[in-house]
Design a protein around this motif. Structure first.
Motif, mmCIF file in Angstrom:
data_model
loop_
_atom_site.group_PDB
_atom_site.id
_atom_site.type_symbol
_atom_site.label_atom_id
_atom_site.label_comp_id
_atom_site.label_asym_id
_atom_site.label_seq_id
_atom_site.Cartn_x
_atom_site.Cartn_y
_atom_site.Cartn_z
ATOM 1 N N ASP A 126 0.840 -1.208 0.000
ATOM 2 C CA ASP A 126 0.000 0.000 0.000
ATOM 3 C C ASP A 126 0.869 1.250 0.000
ATOM 4 O OD1 ASP A 126 -2.245 -1.563 0.117
ATOM 5 O OD2 ASP A 126 -2.544 -1.344 2.285
ATOM 6 N N ARG A 127 1.893 1.228 0.854
ATOM 7 C CA ARG A 127 2.777 2.382 0.973
ATOM 8 C C ARG A 127 3.516 2.647 -0.335
ATOM 9 N NH1 ARG A 127 6.218 2.534 6.388
ATOM 10 N NH2 ARG A 127 4.651 3.342 7.798
ATOM 11 N N LEU A 128 3.963 1.572 -0.957
ATOM 12 C CA LEU A 128 4.705 1.735 -2.218
ATOM 13 C C LEU A 128 3.796 2.282 -3.313
ATOM 14 C CD1 LEU A 128 6.975 -1.446 -2.207
ATOM 15 C CD2 LEU A 128 7.672 0.919 -1.813
ATOM 16 N N ASN A 129 2.570 1.804 -3.347
ATOM 17 C CA ASN A 129 1.609 2.339 -4.315
ATOM 18 C C ASN A 129 1.382 3.827 -4.092
ATOM 19 O OD1 ASN A 129 0.235 0.516 -6.335
ATOM 20 N ND2 ASN A 129 0.183 -0.802 -4.528
ATOM 21 N N TRP A 130 1.282 4.217 -2.807
ATOM 22 C CA TRP A 130 1.045 5.616 -2.478
ATOM 23 C C TRP A 130 2.260 6.459 -2.882
ATOM 24 C CZ3 TRP A 130 2.058 10.154 0.015
ATOM 25 C CH2 TRP A 130 0.968 11.005 0.230
ATOM 26 N N ALA A 131 3.453 5.938 -2.601
ATOM 27 C CA ALA A 131 4.692 6.651 -2.950
ATOM 28 C C ALA A 131 4.796 6.802 -4.458
ATOM 29 C CB ALA A 131 5.903 5.886 -2.415
ATOM 30 N N PHE A 132 4.451 5.746 -5.181
ATOM 31 C CA PHE A 132 4.514 5.801 -6.648
ATOM 32 C C PHE A 132 3.586 6.897 -7.160
ATOM 33 C CE2 PHE A 132 3.223 4.778 -10.941
ATOM 34 C CZ PHE A 132 4.415 4.426 -11.548
ATOM 35 N N ASN A 133 2.397 6.947 -6.593
ATOM 36 C CA ASN A 133 1.417 7.954 -6.996
ATOM 37 C C ASN A 133 1.936 9.374 -6.719
ATOM 38 O OD1 ASN A 133 -1.241 8.996 -7.755
ATOM 39 N ND2 ASN A 133 -1.507 9.371 -5.577
ATOM 40 N N LEU A 134 2.638 9.515 -5.607
ATOM 41 C CA LEU A 134 3.226 10.816 -5.268
ATOM 42 C C LEU A 134 4.272 11.221 -6.314
ATOM 43 C CD1 LEU A 134 3.807 13.179 -3.212
ATOM 44 C CD2 LEU A 134 5.425 11.636 -2.109
ATOM 45 N N TYR A 135 5.122 10.269 -6.695
ATOM 46 C CA TYR A 135 6.200 10.572 -7.655
ATOM 47 C C TYR A 135 5.692 10.730 -9.091
ATOM 48 C CZ TYR A 135 9.474 9.038 -3.995
ATOM 49 O OH TYR A 135 10.180 8.905 -2.839
ATOM 50 N N ASP A 136 4.594 10.041 -9.390
ATOM 51 C CA ASP A 136 4.038 10.105 -10.750
ATOM 52 C C ASP A 136 3.225 11.395 -10.875
ATOM 53 O OD1 ASP A 136 2.913 9.711 -13.211
ATOM 54 O OD2 ASP A 136 1.568 8.095 -12.583
ATOM 55 N N LEU A 137 3.913 12.476 -11.155
ATOM 56 C CA LEU A 137 3.303 13.810 -11.044
ATOM 57 C C LEU A 137 2.126 14.020 -11.996
ATOM 58 C CD1 LEU A 137 6.462 16.046 -10.528
ATOM 59 C CD2 LEU A 137 4.993 14.980 -8.819
ATOM 60 N N ASN A 138 2.223 13.508 -13.221
ATOM 61 C CA ASN A 138 1.107 13.724 -14.152
ATOM 62 C C ASN A 138 0.128 12.554 -14.152
ATOM 63 O OD1 ASN A 138 2.478 11.777 -15.506
ATOM 64 N ND2 ASN A 138 2.757 12.937 -17.418
ATOM 65 N N LYS A 139 0.340 11.627 -13.212
ATOM 66 C CA LYS A 139 -0.573 10.481 -12.992
ATOM 67 C C LYS A 139 -0.840 9.679 -14.273
ATOM 68 C CE LYS A 139 -0.951 12.401 -8.916
ATOM 69 N NZ LYS A 139 0.303 12.302 -8.161
ATOM 70 N N ASP A 140 0.233 9.460 -15.051
ATOM 71 C CA ASP A 140 0.042 8.685 -16.285
ATOM 72 C C ASP A 140 0.507 7.239 -16.120
ATOM 73 O OD1 ASP A 140 2.775 8.938 -16.191
ATOM 74 O OD2 ASP A 140 3.009 9.593 -18.284
ATOM 75 N N GLY A 141 0.829 6.854 -14.889
ATOM 76 C CA GLY A 141 1.171 5.454 -14.653
ATOM 77 C C GLY A 141 2.644 5.123 -14.761
ATOM 78 N N CYS A 142 3.476 6.124 -15.034
ATOM 79 C CA CYS A 142 4.920 5.859 -14.956
ATOM 80 C C CYS A 142 5.681 7.101 -14.506
ATOM 81 C CB CYS A 142 5.483 5.309 -16.264
ATOM 82 S SG CYS A 142 5.034 6.247 -17.699
ATOM 83 N N ILE A 143 6.848 6.847 -13.908
ATOM 84 C CA ILE A 143 7.670 7.941 -13.384
ATOM 85 C C ILE A 143 8.804 8.214 -14.364
ATOM 86 C CG2 ILE A 143 9.112 8.710 -11.460
ATOM 87 C CD1 ILE A 143 7.727 6.604 -9.716
ATOM 88 N N THR A 144 8.944 9.473 -14.766
ATOM 89 C CA THR A 144 10.069 9.860 -15.630
ATOM 90 C C THR A 144 11.175 10.451 -14.762
ATOM 91 O OG1 THR A 144 9.244 12.111 -15.903
ATOM 92 C CG2 THR A 144 8.466 10.470 -17.494
ATOM 93 N N LYS A 145 12.363 10.586 -15.351
ATOM 94 C CA LYS A 145 13.478 11.199 -14.614
ATOM 95 C C LYS A 145 13.137 12.628 -14.223
ATOM 96 C CE LYS A 145 17.433 8.500 -16.132
ATOM 97 N NZ LYS A 145 18.760 8.477 -16.743
ATOM 98 N N GLU A 146 12.428 13.327 -15.093
ATOM 99 C CA GLU A 146 12.071 14.715 -14.809
ATOM 100 C C GLU A 146 11.169 14.786 -13.571
ATOM 101 O OE1 GLU A 146 11.984 13.458 -17.943
ATOM 102 O OE2 GLU A 146 13.839 14.531 -18.449
ATOM 103 N N GLU A 147 10.182 13.877 -13.520
ATOM 104 C CA GLU A 147 9.276 13.879 -12.373
ATOM 105 C C GLU A 147 10.036 13.593 -11.083
ATOM 106 O OE1 GLU A 147 4.948 12.463 -14.090
ATOM 107 O OE2 GLU A 147 6.498 10.941 -13.948
#
Length: 201
Positions: A110-131
């Motif tokens: 749950d925590r990892l999902n929440w952290a991922f959502n925090l880092y995924d700034l445009n909420k498109d399902g993946c984290i870029t280096k810029e984000e």
């Protein structure tokens, strides 16, 4: 636990049901907090936000009080976006408690999902280096130059490079939720740093 650090044990004892949100019983079912904890959280929340909801400016104000040595506005912005799950520009007590429950009491997954959502700034399902870089910069800004005087300007970028080296399994330049969770669970340092959330939230 930033927001409610000023609450003492006595507050838990004295906590009365003078004003409680409608769905306190429902919230107790949906979160990992006891009724008493929810009452205390609610009182703290109402104290800071008498209207019962927090907008982004209030969120920034609260964070600036806890991190006076740095500029916390960007981090507070990202955090606000993560708490504002229905994207209506305000965070209700319910939104806040649901997020807090995951961060403080949720399973690792749950925590990892929440952290991922925090880092995924445009909420498109993946984290870029810029984000990732934007988040890292905001955390370094918040902690302030005085806290880490030896920190180099390029520290956030190095952090991001290391992160991607570990996480981006197929080297396509983005980190997906699957890559994120799998890598985190294999990495003891990251597992330990999940505790870091308890300090900055």
């Amino acid at each position: 636990m930033g927001f409610f650090r000023h609450l003492t044990e006595d507050d838990f004892e004295l906590s009365t049901v003078c004003h409680r949100p409608e769905g306190l019983d429902k919230l107790q079912e949906q979160t990992k907090f006891t009724k008493k904890e929810l009452q205390v959280l609610y009182r703290g929340f109402k104290n800071e936000c008498p209207s019962g909801v927090v907008n982004e400016e209030t969120f920034k104000l609260i964070y600036s009080q806890f991190f006076p040595q740095g500029d916390s506005s960007m981090y507070a912005h990202f955090l606000f976006e993560a708490f504002d799950t229905n994207k209506n520009g305000s965070v209700s007590f319910e939104d806040f408690v649901m997020g807090l429950s995951i961060i403080l009491r949720g399973s690792i997954n749950d925590r990892l999902n929440w952290a991922f959502n925090l880092y995924d700034l445009n909420k498109d399902g993946c984290i870029t280096k810029e984000e990732m870089l934007d988040i890292m910069k905001s955390i370094y800004d918040m902690m302030g130059k005085y806290t880490y005087p030896t920190m180099q300007e390029d520290a956030p970028r190095e952090h991001v490079e290391n992160f991607f080296q570990k996480m981006d399994r197929n080297n396509d330049g983005v980190v997906t939720i699957e890559e994120f969770i799998e890598s985190c669970q294999k990495d003891e340092n990251i597992m330990q740093s999940m505790q870091l959330f308890d300090n900055v939230i």
